[in-house]
Motif scaffolding. Sequence first.
Motif, PDB file in Angstrom:
ATOM      1  N   ASP A 107     144.036 -18.804  91.317  1.00 46.50           N
ATOM      2  CA  ASP A 107     143.634 -18.341  89.985  1.00 46.50           C
ATOM      3  C   ASP A 107     142.768 -17.094  90.106  1.00 46.50           C
ATOM      4  OD1 ASP A 107     143.106 -19.074  86.943  1.00 46.50           O
ATOM      5  OD2 ASP A 107     141.181 -18.489  87.815  1.00 46.50           O
ATOM      6  N   ASN A 133     139.319 -20.343  77.560  1.00 47.73           N
ATOM      7  CA  ASN A 133     138.165 -20.386  76.654  1.00 47.73           C
ATOM      8  C   ASN A 133     138.570 -20.586  75.196  1.00 47.73           C
ATOM      9  OD1 ASN A 133     135.913 -19.871  78.566  1.00 47.73           O
ATOM     10  ND2 ASN A 133     137.131 -18.032  78.994  1.00 47.73           N
ATOM     11  N   GLN A 140     142.519 -22.955  79.897  1.00 49.45           N
ATOM     12  CA  GLN A 140     141.514 -23.059  80.961  1.00 49.45           C
ATOM     13  C   GLN A 140     140.132 -22.940  80.324  1.00 49.45           C
ATOM     14  OE1 GLN A 140     140.137 -19.863  84.098  1.00 49.45           O
ATOM     15  NE2 GLN A 140     142.022 -20.762  84.862  1.00 49.45           N
ATOM     16  N   SER A 161     134.760 -23.478  86.665  1.00 53.87           N
ATOM     17  CA  SER A 161     133.412 -23.840  87.152  1.00 53.87           C
ATOM     18  C   SER A 161     133.306 -25.364  87.266  1.00 53.87           C
ATOM     19  CB  SER A 161     132.320 -23.284  86.237  1.00 53.87           C
ATOM     20  OG  SER A 161     132.456 -21.886  86.069  1.00 53.87           O
ATOM     21  N   ARG A 192     129.058 -24.940  90.095  1.00 55.21           N
ATOM     22  CA  ARG A 192     128.483 -24.071  91.144  1.00 55.21           C
ATOM     23  C   ARG A 192     127.396 -24.807  91.928  1.00 55.21           C
ATOM     24  NH1 ARG A 192     128.519 -18.431  87.575  1.00 55.21           N
ATOM     25  NH2 ARG A 192     130.754 -18.460  87.214  1.00 55.21           N
ATOM     26  N   LYS A 222     136.093 -22.754  93.326  1.00 53.29           N
ATOM     27  CA  LYS A 222     136.052 -21.561  94.178  1.00 53.29           C
ATOM     28  C   LYS A 222     135.248 -21.856  95.438  1.00 53.29           C
ATOM     29  CE  LYS A 222     133.525 -17.811  95.614  1.00 53.29           C
ATOM     30  NZ  LYS A 222     132.154 -17.691  96.139  1.00 53.29           N
ATOM     31  N   SER A 223     135.774 -21.436  96.577  1.00 53.87           N
ATOM     32  CA  SER A 223     134.948 -21.345  97.778  1.00 53.87           C
ATOM     33  C   SER A 223     135.523 -20.269  98.678  1.00 53.87           C
ATOM     34  CB  SER A 223     134.876 -22.664  98.541  1.00 53.87           C
ATOM     35  OG  SER A 223     134.015 -22.472  99.667  1.00 53.87           O
ATOM     36  N   GLN A 244     134.440 -20.432 101.911  1.00 55.96           N
ATOM     37  CA  GLN A 244     134.110 -20.998 103.224  1.00 55.96           C
ATOM     38  C   GLN A 244     135.147 -22.047 103.621  1.00 55.96           C
ATOM     39  OE1 GLN A 244     130.015 -22.205 103.715  1.00 55.96           O
ATOM     40  NE2 GLN A 244     129.416 -20.996 101.945  1.00 55.96           N
ATOM     41  N   ARG A 263     134.405 -25.818 103.158  1.00 58.64           N
ATOM     42  CA  ARG A 263     134.361 -26.237 101.752  1.00 58.64           C
ATOM     43  C   ARG A 263     135.755 -26.186 101.117  1.00 58.64           C
ATOM     44  NH1 ARG A 263     128.970 -23.164  99.522  1.00 58.64           N
ATOM     45  NH2 ARG A 263     127.431 -24.647 100.300  1.00 58.64           N
TER      46      ARG A 263
HETATM   47  N1  LIG Z   1     138.443 -18.451  82.474  1.00 55.07           N
HETATM   48  C1  LIG Z   1     137.157 -18.190  82.659  1.00 55.07           C
HETATM   49  O1  LIG Z   1     136.483 -17.636  81.776  1.00 55.07           O
HETATM   50  C2  LIG Z   1     136.511 -18.578  83.942  1.00 55.07           C
HETATM   51  C3  LIG Z   1     135.108 -18.580  84.049  1.00 55.07           C
HETATM   52  C4  LIG Z   1     134.544 -18.951  85.257  1.00 55.07           C
HETATM   53  C5  LIG Z   1     135.353 -19.310  86.326  1.00 55.07           C
HETATM   54  N2  LIG Z   1     136.713 -19.276  86.201  1.00 55.07           N
HETATM   55  C6  LIG Z   1     137.609 -19.651  87.328  1.00 55.07           C
HETATM   56  O2  LIG Z   1     137.195 -20.904  87.843  1.00 55.07           O
HETATM   57  C7  LIG Z   1     136.921 -20.765  89.234  1.00 55.07           C
HETATM   58  C8  LIG Z   1     135.836 -21.716  89.672  1.00 55.07           C
HETATM   59  O3  LIG Z   1     134.660 -21.542  88.919  1.00 55.07           O
HETATM   60  P1  LIG Z   1     133.307 -20.919  89.521  1.00 55.07           P
HETATM   61  O4  LIG Z   1     133.620 -20.022  90.644  1.00 55.07           O
HETATM   62  O5  LIG Z   1     132.597 -20.342  88.352  1.00 55.07           O
HETATM   63  O6  LIG Z   1     132.452 -22.178  89.971  1.00 55.07           O
HETATM   64  P2  LIG Z   1     132.665 -23.495  90.882  1.00 55.07           P
HETATM   65  O7  LIG Z   1     134.025 -23.548  91.441  1.00 55.07           O
HETATM   66  O8  LIG Z   1     132.147 -24.643  90.083  1.00 55.07           O
HETATM   67  O9  LIG Z   1     131.598 -23.262  92.036  1.00 55.07           O
HETATM   68  C9  LIG Z   1     131.743 -22.256  93.000  1.00 55.07           C
HETATM   69  C10 LIG Z   1     130.419 -22.155  93.785  1.00 55.07           C
HETATM   70  O10 LIG Z   1     130.172 -23.396  94.460  1.00 55.07           O
HETATM   71  C11 LIG Z   1     130.157 -23.195  95.889  1.00 55.07           C
HETATM   72  N3  LIG Z   1     130.955 -24.298  96.460  1.00 55.07           N
HETATM   73  C12 LIG Z   1     132.293 -24.401  96.504  1.00 55.07           C
HETATM   74  N4  LIG Z   1     132.673 -25.577  97.068  1.00 55.07           N
HETATM   75  C13 LIG Z   1     131.533 -26.216  97.394  1.00 55.07           C
HETATM   76  C14 LIG Z   1     131.278 -27.461  97.999  1.00 55.07           C
HETATM   77  N5  LIG Z   1     132.256 -28.270  98.375  1.00 55.07           N
HETATM   78  N6  LIG Z   1     129.975 -27.825  98.192  1.00 55.07           N
HETATM   79  C15 LIG Z   1     128.961 -27.010  97.799  1.00 55.07           C
HETATM   80  N7  LIG Z   1     129.152 -25.807  97.199  1.00 55.07           N
HETATM   81  C16 LIG Z   1     130.424 -25.413  97.005  1.00 55.07           C
HETATM   82  C17 LIG Z   1     130.776 -21.828  96.125  1.00 55.07           C
HETATM   83  O11 LIG Z   1     130.150 -21.163  97.201  1.00 55.07           O
HETATM   84  P3  LIG Z   1     130.979 -20.703  98.516  1.00 55.07           P
HETATM   85  O12 LIG Z   1     132.042 -19.742  98.075  1.00 55.07           O
HETATM   86  O13 LIG Z   1     129.914 -20.072  99.346  1.00 55.07           O
HETATM   87  O14 LIG Z   1     131.529 -21.968  99.125  1.00 55.07           O
HETATM   88  C18 LIG Z   1     130.445 -21.088  94.828  1.00 55.07           C
HETATM   89  O15 LIG Z   1     129.140 -20.539  94.892  1.00 55.07           O
HETATM   90  C19 LIG Z   1     136.553 -19.280  89.370  1.00 55.07           C
HETATM   91  O16 LIG Z   1     136.604 -18.849  90.710  1.00 55.07           O
HETATM   92  C20 LIG Z   1     137.574 -18.657  88.469  1.00 55.07           C
HETATM   93  O17 LIG Z   1     138.834 -18.582  89.118  1.00 55.07           O
HETATM   94  C21 LIG Z   1     137.307 -18.936  85.023  1.00 55.07           C
END
Ligand SMILES: NC(=O)c1ccc[n+]([C@@H]2O[C@H](COP(=O)([O-])OP(=O)(O)OC[C@H]3O[C@@H](n4cnc5c(N)ncnc54)[C@H](OP(=O)(O)O)[C@@H]3O)[C@@H](O)[C@H]2O)c1
Length: 258
Positions: free
Chosen positions: A32, A125, A146, A173, A177, A215-216, A218, A221
């Motif tokens: 994504d 959204n 989404q 998210s 995070r 998202k990660s 690493q 993870r």
């Molecule tokens: N449509 C929209 O408006 C919208 C808005 C926000 C996000 N998104 C999409 O949703 C995806 C995910 O959301 P997000 O990136 O906001 O937040 P998320 O996936 O909830 O959290 C990502 C954060 O958590 C850390 N992380 C990942 N796996 C982990 C684990 N197993 N243990 C501990 N920490 C961990 C990551 O760091 P590291 O990378 O260092 O592991 C990163 O800092 C985005 O990448 C994007 O594609 C869409």
Amino acid sequence: MPMLGLGVYDMYQQQAEQAVETALEIGYRLIDTASMYENEKEIGNAIKNSAVKRSDIFLTTKLNNCDHGFEQALKAFDKSLELLGTDYVDLYLIHWPIKEGREASWKAVEKIYAEGRAKAIGVANYTLPFLKELSNYSNVVPALNQIEFTPWLFDNTTYSYCKQNGIQLQSYSPITRGIKFSDKRLITLCEKYQKTPAQIILNWNLQLGVSTIPKSSQKQRLQENFDAANFKLAAQDVEFMNTFNEGFRICDDPMIFL
Ligand SMILES: NC(=O)c1ccc[n+]([C@@H]2O[C@H](COP(=O)([O-])OP(=O)(O)OC[C@H]3O[C@@H](n4cnc5c(N)ncnc54)[C@H](OP(=O)(O)O)[C@@H]3O)[C@@H](O)[C@H]2O)c1
């Protein structure tokens, strides 16, 4: 579409390429991205460099807020394809329901779909009021919505509407995070199942039939999150997590665009 995928917000250049290549090696098949994330080129490179065939990968990108309007949206889609180095995406989403332009943009997205350049189209959204408005002028039901969706932001009205109308819900998210990892109720479940906080939350999504895109960047993870599909929370624990809702948000409330 795979139910569990990789979100690539906030990763750039070499790090983004590396994360996607590693994810594909682990077994991720849903990626994504979005024009807004400024990494479509790197995502495209990673897909090209990978041993996995393009046709086995489900690739999503999104229309940026600055590209709304019929003609602008068509142009923006062409630019995304060029950066991604592909002649189609599996899913094209309107990223946010921007007030001026979301109807014209949806018409452009429907045109792209009719041309077969996006295999599916949807929105992001679009909480309930936006979905209802869209239903007044759309000719194609969005395949997917989404939204930010976690146990602490359990939007039951949008969840139920999507379920009733055949719109696949996808959570962004999804693991907050990491902010909610210290919730004592979550820790109790981690101990019960011998799983990590991320795995419990992601499995909660999957048990509800909600696709999810943590998202990660690493490797460890990425593997941990991918393995979240390998067990099953009991129904009463899913229901327990549904009660965590407290309206907690990471991103903006889409209602600012109503
Ligand atoms: N449509 C929209 O408006 C919208 C808005 C926000 C996000 N998104 C999409 O949703 C995806 C995910 O959301 P997000 O990136 O906001 O937040 P998320 O996936 O909830 O959290 C990502 C954060 O958590 C850390 N992380 C990942 N796996 C982990 C684990 N197993 N243990 C501990 N920490 C961990 C990551 O760091 P590291 O990378 O260092 O592991 C990163 O800092 C985005 O990448 C994007 O594609 C869409």
